[in-house]
Design an enzyme around this catalytic site. Structure first.
Site, PDB file in Angstrom:
ATOM      1  N   LYS A  77       0.845  -1.205   0.000  1.00  0.00           N
ATOM      2  CA  LYS A  77       0.000   0.000   0.000  1.00  0.00           C
ATOM      3  C   LYS A  77       0.875   1.248   0.000  1.00  0.00           C
ATOM      4  O   LYS A  77       1.896   1.298   0.709  1.00  0.00           O
ATOM      5  CB  LYS A  77      -0.887  -0.044   1.253  1.00  0.00           C
ATOM      6  CG  LYS A  77      -1.945   1.046   1.355  1.00  0.00           C
ATOM      7  CD  LYS A  77      -2.806   0.825   2.607  1.00  0.00           C
ATOM      8  CE  LYS A  77      -3.935   1.827   2.738  1.00  0.00           C
ATOM      9  NZ  LYS A  77      -4.764   1.600   3.955  1.00  0.00           N
ATOM     10  N   SER A 152      -9.744   1.495   2.983  1.00  0.00           N
ATOM     11  CA  SER A 152      -8.905   2.279   2.099  1.00  0.00           C
ATOM     12  C   SER A 152      -7.842   1.459   1.349  1.00  0.00           C
ATOM     13  O   SER A 152      -7.318   1.940   0.347  1.00  0.00           O
ATOM     14  CB  SER A 152      -8.219   3.373   2.901  1.00  0.00           C
ATOM     15  OG  SER A 152      -7.301   2.822   3.813  1.00  0.00           O
ATOM     16  N   SER A 176      -9.693  -0.720   7.262  1.00  0.00           N
ATOM     17  CA  SER A 176      -9.165  -0.570   5.896  1.00  0.00           C
ATOM     18  C   SER A 176      -8.450  -1.781   5.307  1.00  0.00           C
ATOM     19  O   SER A 176      -8.176  -1.787   4.118  1.00  0.00           O
ATOM     20  CB  SER A 176      -8.217   0.619   5.843  1.00  0.00           C
ATOM     21  OG  SER A 176      -8.970   1.773   5.620  1.00  0.00           O
TER      22      SER A 176
HETATM   23  N1  GLN Z   1     -13.200   3.842   6.649  1.00  0.00           N
HETATM   24  C1  GLN Z   1     -12.503   4.343   7.782  1.00  0.00           C
HETATM   25  C2  GLN Z   1     -12.164   5.800   7.583  1.00  0.00           C
HETATM   26  O1  GLN Z   1     -12.567   6.329   6.631  1.00  0.00           O
HETATM   27  C3  GLN Z   1     -11.296   3.504   8.066  1.00  0.00           C
HETATM   28  C4  GLN Z   1     -10.111   3.859   7.271  1.00  0.00           C
HETATM   29  C5  GLN Z   1      -8.892   3.054   7.642  1.00  0.00           C
HETATM   30  O2  GLN Z   1      -8.983   2.032   8.305  1.00  0.00           O
HETATM   31  N2  GLN Z   1      -7.739   3.553   7.238  1.00  0.00           N
HETATM   32  O3  GLN Z   1     -11.494   6.392   8.358  1.00  0.00           O
END
Ligand code: GLN
Length: 483
Positions: A77, A152, A176
């Protein structure tokens, strides 16, 4: 086809000399050439470097100085720092930023002899649930190109599902890793907070962030977790003796395993098709001997709101470092303040700005007690409640996402609905618990994931239970409808 094999299958073929690390790398690079135009998983493909590390890996295999993952390709990532390779966090503000060091997890991949194929797309600074907040690229779900891969870590999940890499690293602050794993039909594991180093992970919510694996099998997820975990003096929150072991992975069964189903996670928010697939999987686990009981965890109701105070608060502080001077791109205005505000104003995306503003507000004098302190109180209340449940249950189980992959653009104007999708995954981040999503069935021909969460430091046991679940759900994993 080499790209269809899991990492453990590839490793066996490498050791038996049925294939070479170079062939394996070339096969994946060729498939990326062929398919990634459609999927959009990678922000950058490191072709030459990948072939060079494949050659080094093959030398280690030839000299018998290899480890379990030597010669296995991996995608990373793009919020993990990579020496000499641009690291953008899918943000315009970091375009052109080339880190002078590797994240600890990346150093560990290299030490293991893994072959870095490239860097994958994400929601800008990992803020999002759909990958649509990337400022750089659209990533599509390999199951349906009109749908989101989740976020994400959407690029990492899509890469693994589309066989553009056998495994990948992601980061999980509120779901994410697990959410995109569920939406793409693969396995995603968030270890206990502190078992994998965060050094070199571009910080979002430091008390929540955790790096972890995405793979097509629990076994692969476990071996990647083992390779990247362990104490790191460069991360002050890293736990001692934290290396994840895989020796007992296949020794468990579901007989007598006590599983709690939080009733707050089986609400009307769960799509009927997801519910049906989950229930069918659950029946299979019960047939295998799991003892399943409903459990009442009322604090879950506050999870999403608590997270969306704490994560932005930490983000507002973490992202203060992006001033256009030290990292990446710069825009100019009048004087120093003008430069900084032009850079931040023009180069951060909408969602990132929103979070910086919410977080700054929550931390400001006069509101700090009402928001940040209160959120931290709810967080400890929630952890206590979960820990009490863990004295009765080996793990908690729920769908990972209340919905299957949604259409790109479908939830863009409904941020509330998008954020509520994190309902099932957020508690593990607030409590620091290990949590794993694995494929458990299908609805509308799209994958459905189930999420198992265990007490702090039960990573080995959780992986063992997940492995047993995977064996009991032979219909869980399928290849997406791609050539
Ligand atoms: N969907 C969550 C957010 O928008 C989690 C994102 C993540 O785990 N990086 O913050």
């Amino acid at each position: 086809m080499l790209t269809q094999l899991s990492a453990s299958e590839l490793a066996a073929k490498l050791k038996s000399r049925e294939t070479s690390a170079i062939e394996v790398a070339e096969a994946h690079l060729a498939r990326i050439d062929q398919m990634d135009g459609e999927v959009g998983a990678y922000l950058e493909v490191c072709r030459e470097a990948a072939l060079e590390s494949a050659r080094l890996a093959q030398a280690r295999l030839d000299e018998h100085t290899d480890g379990p993952l030597t010669g296995i390709p991996i995608a990373v990532k793009d919020n993990l720092s990579t020496l000499g390779i641009e690291t953008t966090c899918a943000s315009r503000i970091l375009e052109g930023y080339v880190p002078p060091f590797d994240a600890t997890v990346v150093s560990k991949l290299k030490e293991a002899g893994m072959v870095l194929l490239g860097k994958t797309n994400l929601d800008e600074f990992a803020m999002g649930t759909s990958c649509e907040n990337s400022a750089l690229k659209v990533t599509r779900n390999p199951w349906d190109p009109d749908r989101s891969p989740g976020g994400s870590s959407g690029g990492s999940a899509a890469a693994v599902a589309a066989e553009l890499a056998p495994m990948a690293l992601g980061s999980d602050t509120g779901g994410s890793i697990r959410m995109p794993a569920a939406l793409c039909g693969i396995v995603g594991f968030k270890p206990t907070y502190g078992r994998v180093s965060r050094y070199g992970l571009v910080a979002f919510g430091s008390s929540l962030d955790q790096v972890g694996p995405l793979a097509r099998t629990v076994e692969d997820a476990a071996s990647l977790a083992a390779a990247v975990s362990g104490h790191d003096p460069s991360d002050s929150t890293s736990l001692r003796d934290s290396a994840i072991r895989t020796d007992g992975l296949k020794n468990g069964s579901l007989k007598g395993v006590k599983v709690g189903l939080p009733k707050q996670l089986m609400s009307d928010a769960v799509q009927p098709g997801v519910r049906d697939a989950f229930d069918m999987a659950l029946e299979a686990l019960v047939r295998e001997g799991a003892l399943v009981d409903e459990v009442d965890l009322p604090s879950i109701e506050y999870g999403v709101t608590t997270y969306y105070v704490i994560a932005p608060a930490e983000a507002s502080s973490n992202l203060a470092r992006f001033d256009g001077i030290r990292f990446g791109a710069q825009r100019t205005g009048e004087g120093h303040i003008g430069n900084v505000s032009a850079t931040r104003g023009q180069l951060f995306g909408h969602e990132v700005k929103l979070r910086i503003m919410v977080g700054t507000y929550a931390l400001s004098a006069g509101y700090y007690d009402d928001y940040y302190v209160r959120a931290q109180q709810v967080r400890s209340m929630m952890s206590d409640e979960f820990n009490r449940a863990f004295s009765d249950y080996d793990c908690l189980l729920s769908p990972t996402s209340p919905v299957v992959a949604f259409r790109l653009g479908e939830l863009r104007d409904d941020q509330m609905a998008l954020k509520m999708l994190d309902l099932c995954t957020i508690p593990a981040n607030l409590g620091g618990f290990p949590s794993i999503s694995l494929p458990c069935g299908f609805s509308q021909d799209l994958p459905v994931g189930m999420c198992l969460t265990g007490p702090v430091n039960s990573d080995e046991r959780l992986l063992q239970i997940a492995y047993a679940c995977e064996q009991g759900l032979p219909w869980g994993y399928r290849r997406p409808p791609m050539p």
